[in-house]
Write an enzyme that holds these catalytic residues in place. Structure first.
Site, short mmCIF file in Angstrom:
data_model
loop_
_atom_site.label_atom_id
_atom_site.label_comp_id
_atom_site.label_asym_id
_atom_site.label_seq_id
_atom_site.Cartn_x
_atom_site.Cartn_y
_atom_site.Cartn_z
CB SER A 119 30.80 32.82 26.92
OG SER A 119 30.61 31.99 28.01
CD GLU A 152 27.72 28.93 19.94
OE1 GLU A 152 28.30 29.35 20.95
OE2 GLU A 152 27.14 29.70 19.15
N1 CAA Z 1 22.61 20.07 37.01
C1 CAA Z 1 22.06 18.90 36.64
N2 CAA Z 1 20.76 18.74 36.36
C2 CAA Z 1 19.98 19.82 36.51
C3 CAA Z 1 20.46 21.06 36.89
C4 CAA Z 1 21.84 21.17 37.15
N3 CAA Z 1 22.40 22.32 37.52
N4 CAA Z 1 19.43 21.92 36.95
C5 CAA Z 1 18.32 21.25 36.60
N5 CAA Z 1 18.66 19.98 36.32
C6 CAA Z 1 17.75 18.91 35.87
C7 CAA Z 1 16.80 18.49 36.95
O1 CAA Z 1 17.37 17.49 37.76
C8 CAA Z 1 15.63 17.99 36.15
O2 CAA Z 1 15.91 16.67 35.68
P1 CAA Z 1 14.75 15.58 35.47
O3 CAA Z 1 13.80 16.16 34.45
O4 CAA Z 1 15.53 14.41 34.94
O5 CAA Z 1 14.14 15.37 36.80
C9 CAA Z 1 15.59 18.91 34.91
O6 CAA Z 1 16.93 19.44 34.81
C10 CAA Z 1 14.60 20.02 35.08
O7 CAA Z 1 14.90 20.71 36.28
P2 CAA Z 1 13.84 21.32 37.28
O8 CAA Z 1 12.54 20.58 37.15
O9 CAA Z 1 14.44 21.42 38.63
O10 CAA Z 1 13.68 22.82 36.83
P3 CAA Z 1 13.24 23.44 35.47
O11 CAA Z 1 12.24 22.61 34.75
O12 CAA Z 1 12.91 24.82 35.83
O13 CAA Z 1 14.57 23.45 34.57
C11 CAA Z 1 16.51 24.49 33.76
C12 CAA Z 1 15.76 24.01 34.99
C13 CAA Z 1 16.86 23.30 32.86
C14 CAA Z 1 17.78 25.15 34.24
C15 CAA Z 1 15.57 25.50 32.97
O14 CAA Z 1 15.12 26.50 33.84
C16 CAA Z 1 16.25 26.13 31.79
O15 CAA Z 1 16.36 25.52 30.71
N6 CAA Z 1 16.72 27.39 31.96
C17 CAA Z 1 17.40 28.11 30.90
C18 CAA Z 1 18.81 27.62 30.78
C19 CAA Z 1 19.57 28.33 29.70
O16 CAA Z 1 19.08 29.20 28.99
N7 CAA Z 1 20.86 27.97 29.59
C20 CAA Z 1 21.77 28.62 28.69
C21 CAA Z 1 22.49 29.71 29.45
S1 CAA Z 1 23.57 30.58 28.39
C22 CAA Z 1 24.92 29.61 28.27
O17 CAA Z 1 25.06 28.57 28.88
C23 CAA Z 1 26.02 30.11 27.36
C24 CAA Z 1 26.96 31.08 27.94
O18 CAA Z 1 28.09 31.14 27.40
C25 CAA Z 1 26.64 32.04 28.98
P1 NAD Z 2 33.03 30.24 37.57
O1 NAD Z 2 33.34 31.60 38.10
O2 NAD Z 2 31.93 29.45 38.15
O3 NAD Z 2 34.34 29.33 37.61
C1 NAD Z 2 35.59 29.74 37.15
C2 NAD Z 2 36.64 28.86 37.83
O4 NAD Z 2 37.92 29.13 37.23
C3 NAD Z 2 36.80 29.14 39.34
O5 NAD Z 2 36.65 27.93 40.05
C4 NAD Z 2 38.22 29.70 39.47
O6 NAD Z 2 38.86 29.29 40.67
C5 NAD Z 2 38.89 29.07 38.27
N1 NAD Z 2 40.08 29.77 37.81
C6 NAD Z 2 40.28 31.10 37.67
N2 NAD Z 2 41.52 31.33 37.19
C7 NAD Z 2 42.11 30.12 37.01
C8 NAD Z 2 43.37 29.69 36.57
N3 NAD Z 2 44.29 30.57 36.18
N4 NAD Z 2 43.62 28.36 36.51
C9 NAD Z 2 42.68 27.48 36.90
N5 NAD Z 2 41.46 27.81 37.34
C10 NAD Z 2 41.19 29.13 37.41
O7 NAD Z 2 32.80 30.46 35.99
P2 NAD Z 2 31.93 29.56 34.98
O8 NAD Z 2 30.56 30.08 34.95
O9 NAD Z 2 32.21 28.13 35.24
O10 NAD Z 2 32.61 30.00 33.60
C11 NAD Z 2 33.81 29.42 33.14
C12 NAD Z 2 33.95 29.62 31.65
O11 NAD Z 2 32.83 29.03 30.97
C13 NAD Z 2 33.99 31.10 31.20
O12 NAD Z 2 34.83 31.22 30.10
C14 NAD Z 2 32.53 31.35 30.81
O13 NAD Z 2 32.38 32.40 29.89
C15 NAD Z 2 32.19 30.01 30.17
N6 NAD Z 2 30.76 29.70 30.13
C16 NAD Z 2 29.95 30.05 31.19
C17 NAD Z 2 28.61 29.73 31.14
C18 NAD Z 2 27.70 30.09 32.27
O14 NAD Z 2 26.47 30.05 32.09
N7 NAD Z 2 28.19 30.41 33.44
C19 NAD Z 2 28.09 29.04 30.04
C20 NAD Z 2 28.95 28.67 28.99
C21 NAD Z 2 30.28 29.01 29.06
#
Ligand code: CAA
Ligand code: NAD
Length: 283
Positions: A119, A152
């Site tokens: 990330s 990305e």
């Molecule tokens: N796996 C598979 N499908 C899923 C799912 C999951 N975990 N969660 C929801 N869905 C699907 C549902 O089945 C549903 O599909 P259909 O339209 O085909 O029926 C659709 O997504 C919408 O779901 P819901 O109606 O249950 O719920 P919602 O409308 O509230 O949407 C959500 C759920 C898509 C998660 C929405 O709340 C959302 O977009 N949230 C923000 C997500 C976001 O910002 N993600 C980025 C996080 S940051 C990141 O990822 C980067 C990082 O490095 C941290």
């Molecule tokens: P998570 O905690 O759900 O899963 C991490 C997994 O890695 C666990 O199942 C753990 O057992 C496994 N693990 C730890 N050390 C390991 C090793 N040495 N070898 C093999 N497996 C090992 O975490 P996550 O949310 O799936 O995040 C995983 C990666 O994806 C991170 O780099 C995170 O920044 C990135 N990411 C997370 C999100 C998010 O929304 N959670 C979105 C985009 C990217």
């Protein structure tokens, strides 16, 4: 550079989502984690997701059985011998990721591309743990992977053009949209998203409003699908903290200082939805 066999390292939230979308696109997928119990749980989660699609009439039961067969599980890193592309999705920690890449580099065939779903961490630094930095790339999926369109794509300093092109094409085959960004802390997505989440945590910490009020303001006022505290729980508070630490140390600016409340929750094991409790409680 033909890519047919994919190995996903880490069967957590992201690894299972990544395995699911590749399986649906008819790739052979090996889902790897450290313990049998974790990979089984991961595969179960994917099966449940397919089951929901069957219930909604979006997938036939026969198709579900076919797609699930595209995924095998492993707890042996030796399985890397059979992969054309390996996507790492282990915890957001540079030491852990570097160790994984070093081991993969020793085991995987020469042609294998090693991608990280990191990330925020430096792809150049991760690549330096290997003897094939030209075949290392960032492939950053968003959560939940089956739903979110963006990937990305991040080149490290040495990433070869052909490797970038292969990953870009592959992203399109998954019906997702690739966007190229440079190798900077947090790339584009988390450089912008995570300070907003951290600020929402400070807003709670300073008593400006309740957690529900903060989420409601951002949902109804800014049309975000989830409020920032709900989103933090959804991402994982440990991952949020790791990302903020990378931004803080990478840019050296105090505006990226992780909120003490975020640190406290992570120390308490309140990691969000995945541990059952974060800002909110999940059953
Ligand atoms: N796996 C598979 N499908 C899923 C799912 C999951 N975990 N969660 C929801 N869905 C699907 C549902 O089945 C549903 O599909 P259909 O339209 O085909 O029926 C659709 O997504 C919408 O779901 P819901 O109606 O249950 O719920 P919602 O409308 O509230 O949407 C959500 C759920 C898509 C998660 C929405 O709340 C959302 O977009 N949230 C923000 C997500 C976001 O910002 N993600 C980025 C996080 S940051 C990141 O990822 C980067 C990082 O490095 C941290
Ligand atoms: P998570 O905690 O759900 O899963 C991490 C997994 O890695 C666990 O199942 C753990 O057992 C496994 N693990 C730890 N050390 C390991 C090793 N040495 N070898 C093999 N497996 C090992 O975490 P996550 O949310 O799936 O995040 C995983 C990666 O994806 C991170 O780099 C995170 O920044 C990135 N990411 C997370 C999100 C998010 O929304 N959670 C979105 C985009 C990217």
């Amino acid at each position: 550079m033909e890519v047919n066999k994919i190995m996903v390292i880490g069967a957590g939230q992201m690894g299972t989502g990544i395995a699911q979308v590749f399986a649906e696109a008819e790739f052979d997928v090996i889902l790897y984690d450290l313990e049998e119990e974790i990979v089984k749980k991961g595969l179960n989660k994917i099966a449940k997701s397919f089951h929901r699609q069957v219930e909604k009439g979006k997938m036939t039961a026969a198709r579900k059985e076919e797609v699930i067969k595209n995924i095998s599980t492993s707890t042996l890193l030796q399985s890397a011998k059979n992969a054309d592309l390996i996507i790492e999705a282990v915890i957001e920690n540079i030491a852990v990721k570097s160790k994984v890449f070093k081991e993969l580099d020793k085991t995987a065939p020469e042609h294998t591309i090693l991608a990280s779903n990191t990330s925020s961490l430096s792809i150049t630094e991760i690549a330096s743990a290997t003897n094939r930095p030209e075949k290392v790339i960032g492939m950053h999926f968003m959560n939940p992977v089956p739903v979110m369109k963006l990937v990305e794509i991040i080149r490290g300093l040495e990433t070869a053009d052909i490797v970038y092109e292969v990953i870009e094409e592959l992203t399109k085959k998954l019906n997702k949209v690739p966007v190229e960004v440079n190798d900077y802390p947090g790339f584009v997505s988390n450089r912008i998203l995570m300070p907003m989440i951290n600020e929402a945590i400070y807003t709670l910490f300073e008593g400006v409003a309740t957690k529900e009020a903060i989420d409601e303001v951002m949902k109804l006022g800014m049309n975000h699908p989830m409020g920032p505290l709900t989103l933090a729980d959804f991402i994982g508070l440990d991952t949020c903290l790791y990302i903020m630490e990378t931004l803080h140390s990478g840019f050296g600016d105090d505006k990226y200082r992780p909120c003490p409340l975020l640190r406290k929750y992570v120390k308490a094991g309140r990691l969000g939805r995945k541990s059952g409790r974060g800002f909110y409680t999940y059953t």
